[in-house]
Write a protein that holds these residues in place. Sequence first.
Motif, PDB file in Angstrom:
ATOM      1  N   ASP A 204       0.060   1.408   5.768  1.00 23.89           N
ATOM      2  CA  ASP A 204       0.404   2.010   4.476  1.00 23.89           C
ATOM      3  C   ASP A 204       0.571   0.898   3.432  1.00 23.89           C
ATOM      4  O   ASP A 204       0.244  -0.262   3.705  1.00 23.89           O
ATOM      5  N   LEU A 205       1.080   1.252   2.273  1.00 22.63           N
ATOM      6  CA  LEU A 205       1.265   0.296   1.167  1.00 22.63           C
ATOM      7  C   LEU A 205       2.713   0.311   0.705  1.00 22.63           C
ATOM      8  O   LEU A 205       3.340   1.370   0.672  1.00 22.63           O
ATOM      9  N   LEU A 206       3.200  -0.877   0.333  1.00 20.65           N
ATOM     10  CA  LEU A 206       4.523  -1.008  -0.274  1.00 20.65           C
ATOM     11  C   LEU A 206       4.312  -1.471  -1.704  1.00 20.65           C
ATOM     12  O   LEU A 206       3.571  -2.430  -1.948  1.00 20.65           O
ATOM     13  N   VAL A 207       4.951  -0.800  -2.651  1.00 20.29           N
ATOM     14  CA  VAL A 207       4.802  -1.159  -4.071  1.00 20.29           C
ATOM     15  C   VAL A 207       6.191  -1.294  -4.705  1.00 20.29           C
ATOM     16  O   VAL A 207       7.194  -0.911  -4.098  1.00 20.29           O
TER      17      VAL A 207
ATOM     18  N   ALA B 228       9.293  -0.251  -6.794  1.00 19.22           N
ATOM     19  CA  ALA B 228       9.852   1.070  -7.084  1.00 19.22           C
ATOM     20  C   ALA B 228       9.432   1.508  -8.482  1.00 19.22           C
ATOM     21  O   ALA B 228       9.433   0.692  -9.419  1.00 19.22           O
ATOM     22  N   GLY B 229       9.046   2.761  -8.606  1.00 21.85           N
ATOM     23  CA  GLY B 229       8.658   3.290  -9.923  1.00 21.85           C
ATOM     24  C   GLY B 229       7.179   3.151 -10.219  1.00 21.85           C
ATOM     25  O   GLY B 229       6.705   3.637 -11.250  1.00 21.85           O
ATOM     26  N   THR B 230       6.425   2.505  -9.326  1.00 21.02           N
ATOM     27  CA  THR B 230       4.970   2.387  -9.540  1.00 21.02           C
ATOM     28  C   THR B 230       4.361   3.771  -9.350  1.00 21.02           C
ATOM     29  O   THR B 230       4.524   4.379  -8.295  1.00 21.02           O
ATOM     30  N   ASP B 231       3.680   4.294 -10.377  1.00 22.30           N
ATOM     31  CA  ASP B 231       3.170   5.655 -10.184  1.00 22.30           C
ATOM     32  C   ASP B 231       1.643   5.723 -10.144  1.00 22.30           C
ATOM     33  O   ASP B 231       1.081   6.810  -9.990  1.00 22.30           O
ATOM     34  N   ASP B 232       0.975   4.572 -10.241  1.00 16.31           N
ATOM     35  CA  ASP B 232      -0.492   4.629 -10.226  1.00 16.31           C
ATOM     36  C   ASP B 232      -1.091   4.212  -8.880  1.00 16.31           C
ATOM     37  O   ASP B 232      -2.280   3.983  -8.778  1.00 16.31           O
ATOM     38  N   VAL B 233      -0.244   4.076  -7.854  1.00 16.98           N
ATOM     39  CA  VAL B 233      -0.770   3.758  -6.511  1.00 16.98           C
ATOM     40  C   VAL B 233      -0.368   4.885  -5.557  1.00 16.98           C
ATOM     41  O   VAL B 233       0.783   4.986  -5.144  1.00 16.98           O
ATOM     42  N   LYS B 234      -1.343   5.715  -5.247  1.00 17.66           N
ATOM     43  CA  LYS B 234      -1.053   6.870  -4.367  1.00 17.66           C
ATOM     44  C   LYS B 234      -1.666   6.675  -2.985  1.00 17.66           C
ATOM     45  O   LYS B 234      -1.409   7.436  -2.058  1.00 17.66           O
ATOM     46  N   GLY B 235      -2.527   5.650  -2.858  1.00 18.17           N
ATOM     47  CA  GLY B 235      -3.176   5.406  -1.571  1.00 18.17           C
ATOM     48  C   GLY B 235      -4.072   4.198  -1.671  1.00 18.17           C
ATOM     49  O   GLY B 235      -4.175   3.555  -2.734  1.00 18.17           O
ATOM     50  N   ILE B 236      -4.741   3.885  -0.569  1.00 19.62           N
ATOM     51  CA  ILE B 236      -5.548   2.660  -0.484  1.00 19.62           C
ATOM     52  C   ILE B 236      -6.622   2.590  -1.582  1.00 19.62           C
ATOM     53  O   ILE B 236      -6.894   1.511  -2.116  1.00 19.62           O
ATOM     54  N   ASP B 237      -7.199   3.727  -1.952  1.00 19.77           N
ATOM     55  CA  ASP B 237      -8.275   3.707  -2.959  1.00 19.77           C
ATOM     56  C   ASP B 237      -7.797   3.184  -4.310  1.00 19.77           C
ATOM     57  O   ASP B 237      -8.600   2.709  -5.114  1.00 19.77           O
ATOM     58  N   ASP B 238      -6.501   3.273  -4.558  1.00 20.50           N
ATOM     59  CA  ASP B 238      -5.971   2.823  -5.852  1.00 20.50           C
ATOM     60  C   ASP B 238      -5.752   1.318  -5.929  1.00 20.50           C
ATOM     61  O   ASP B 238      -5.367   0.803  -6.986  1.00 20.50           O
TER      62      ASP B 238
ATOM     63  N   LYS C 173       2.254 -10.883  -8.623  1.00 21.94           N
ATOM     64  CA  LYS C 173       1.044 -11.597  -8.160  1.00 21.94           C
ATOM     65  C   LYS C 173       0.269 -10.740  -7.163  1.00 21.94           C
ATOM     66  O   LYS C 173      -0.923 -10.965  -6.928  1.00 21.94           O
ATOM     67  N   ALA C 174       0.949  -9.793  -6.548  1.00 18.20           N
ATOM     68  CA  ALA C 174       0.279  -8.807  -5.688  1.00 18.20           C
ATOM     69  C   ALA C 174       0.697  -7.433  -6.172  1.00 18.20           C
ATOM     70  O   ALA C 174       1.861  -7.219  -6.544  1.00 18.20           O
ATOM     71  N   ALA C 175      -0.264  -6.489  -6.148  1.00 17.85           N
ATOM     72  CA  ALA C 175       0.053  -5.118  -6.585  1.00 17.85           C
ATOM     73  C   ALA C 175       0.702  -4.329  -5.459  1.00 17.85           C
ATOM     74  O   ALA C 175       1.398  -3.335  -5.703  1.00 17.85           O
ATOM     75  N   ALA C 176       0.472  -4.773  -4.226  1.00 16.05           N
ATOM     76  CA  ALA C 176       1.016  -4.054  -3.068  1.00 16.05           C
ATOM     77  C   ALA C 176       1.082  -5.000  -1.874  1.00 16.05           C
ATOM     78  O   ALA C 176       0.391  -6.018  -1.828  1.00 16.05           O
ATOM     79  N   VAL C 177       1.930  -4.633  -0.916  1.00 10.06           N
ATOM     80  CA  VAL C 177       1.958  -5.284   0.398  1.00 10.06           C
ATOM     81  C   VAL C 177       1.439  -4.231   1.361  1.00 10.06           C
ATOM     82  O   VAL C 177       1.797  -3.058   1.237  1.00 10.06           O
ATOM     83  N   SER C 178       0.603  -4.644   2.309  1.00 11.79           N
ATOM     84  CA  SER C 178       0.097  -3.629   3.224  1.00 11.79           C
ATOM     85  C   SER C 178       0.223  -4.042   4.677  1.00 11.79           C
ATOM     86  O   SER C 178      -0.205  -5.122   5.081  1.00 11.79           O
ATOM     87  N   THR C 179       0.843  -3.161   5.444  1.00 15.93           N
ATOM     88  CA  THR C 179       0.900  -3.244   6.906  1.00 15.93           C
ATOM     89  C   THR C 179       1.392  -1.897   7.432  1.00 15.93           C
ATOM     90  O   THR C 179       1.338  -0.890   6.710  1.00 15.93           O
TER      91      THR C 179
ATOM     92  N   PHE D  70      11.762  -1.477  -3.693  1.00 12.47           N
ATOM     93  CA  PHE D  70      10.387  -1.159  -3.283  1.00 12.47           C
ATOM     94  C   PHE D  70      10.274   0.276  -2.790  1.00 12.47           C
ATOM     95  O   PHE D  70      11.273   0.884  -2.415  1.00 12.47           O
ATOM     96  N   GLU D  71       9.015   0.760  -2.726  1.00 10.03           N
ATOM     97  CA  GLU D  71       8.750   2.104  -2.188  1.00 10.03           C
ATOM     98  C   GLU D  71       7.531   2.053  -1.282  1.00 10.03           C
ATOM     99  O   GLU D  71       6.540   1.387  -1.603  1.00 10.03           O
ATOM    100  N   VAL D  72       7.604   2.799  -0.174  1.00 10.27           N
ATOM    101  CA  VAL D  72       6.428   2.972   0.669  1.00 10.27           C
ATOM    102  C   VAL D  72       5.628   4.127   0.059  1.00 10.27           C
ATOM    103  O   VAL D  72       6.194   5.157  -0.313  1.00 10.27           O
ATOM    104  N   VAL D  73       4.311   3.935  -0.076  1.00 14.17           N
ATOM    105  CA  VAL D  73       3.461   4.950  -0.717  1.00 14.17           C
ATOM    106  C   VAL D  73       3.380   6.234   0.122  1.00 14.17           C
ATOM    107  O   VAL D  73       3.214   7.333  -0.395  1.00 14.17           O
ATOM    108  N   GLU D  74       3.521   6.091   1.448  1.00 11.88           N
ATOM    109  CA  GLU D  74       3.525   7.234   2.369  1.00 11.88           C
ATOM    110  C   GLU D  74       2.199   7.968   2.403  1.00 11.88           C
ATOM    111  O   GLU D  74       2.139   9.192   2.287  1.00 11.88           O
ATOM    112  N   ASN D  75       1.139   7.191   2.527  1.00 14.03           N
ATOM    113  CA  ASN D  75      -0.198   7.753   2.682  1.00 14.03           C
ATOM    114  C   ASN D  75      -0.965   6.861   3.668  1.00 14.03           C
ATOM    115  O   ASN D  75      -1.877   6.138   3.295  1.00 14.03           O
ATOM    116  N   PRO D  76      -0.564   6.909   4.962  1.00  7.88           N
ATOM    117  CA  PRO D  76      -1.151   5.989   5.936  1.00  7.88           C
ATOM    118  C   PRO D  76      -2.643   6.219   6.122  1.00  7.88           C
ATOM    119  O   PRO D  76      -3.107   7.362   6.058  1.00  7.88           O
TER     120      PRO D  76
END
Length: 288
Positions: free
Chosen positions: A145-148, A150-160, A203-209, A225-231
């Motif tokens: 998944d992705l970690l962004v 908190a409050g980031t609203d333009d990342v809903k999944g990997i495609d973003d 410097k990074a828009a997201a962390v992913s693991t 931070f928030e987990v996007v919750e779209n594995p």
Amino acid sequence: MKIMKKAAVLVAAGALLLTGCSADKGDNEEAGPKPEAVEFEAGTTMAKLQDAGKITVGTKFDQPLFGLKGLDSPEGFDIEIAKIVAAELGLDPEKDIEWVETVSANREPFIENGKVDIVVATYTINDTRKEVISFAGPYYIAGQDLLVLAGTDDVKGIDDVLDKTVCSVTGSTSLENLKTEGVKDTMATETYSNCLEPLRAGKAAAVSTDNVILAGLADQNPGEFEVVENPFTEEPYGIGLKKDDEEFRNFINDTLEKAYDDGRWAKAWENTAGVVLSTPTPPAVERY
Ligand code: GLU
């Protein structure tokens, strides 16, 4: 400590519920009392470890919920799984385990060169790794998944984030999966906690693991931070051991199944990751 759970993440093992509460220590009794001395066949890894009175376990030291080490012994679900294995060998899980920090990139080499007897470290079972080591398990199935911020609203999944910079870790399936998904700019470091500063600094828009690692990092830094919750992958966690040590592998698989049946696995979960995530169904171990 259990409080309200707020959002759902679907993974193969079932639905996880993330909460915003902080992890507490659990009672560390999951591995149960030291069992009666079991007789293992001479020459097996089990007999050797029992004779040595010690098992060396590679694990993560910076991943809240799964493997986190402060001043004392490490804590987390992976730690409890290793303790269950040690107890089944007739060892004292509180005294007879030597914990060695493994990062994502050194897990196979540490097993191959005997620096550790097993690795329990959010370690995805896959065919590439199976060329040099063997796996028991899986004992849990995560999803990347992705970690962004908190409050980031333009990342809903990997495609973003395909055109953005995404931070991950060298030697992990996570970094490989980002490339397969078509993320153009990856930033690679040694541990996931090292990705938090670049995320904070923009410097990074997201962390992913894996979602559960990200949930631990979010829980450790409340409100940040928030987990996007779209594995977008399945990550079956295995216990790494020397390649083709069939007896040891069967022993660990039998141990996992026993722990599923007698409640030790569920208790281990509830006292660690379960403080933040809802209890999944244990996955069937692979018998190959
Ligand atoms: N489970 C993935 C892997 O084994 C990512 C997490 C990690 O690097 O430990 O590569």
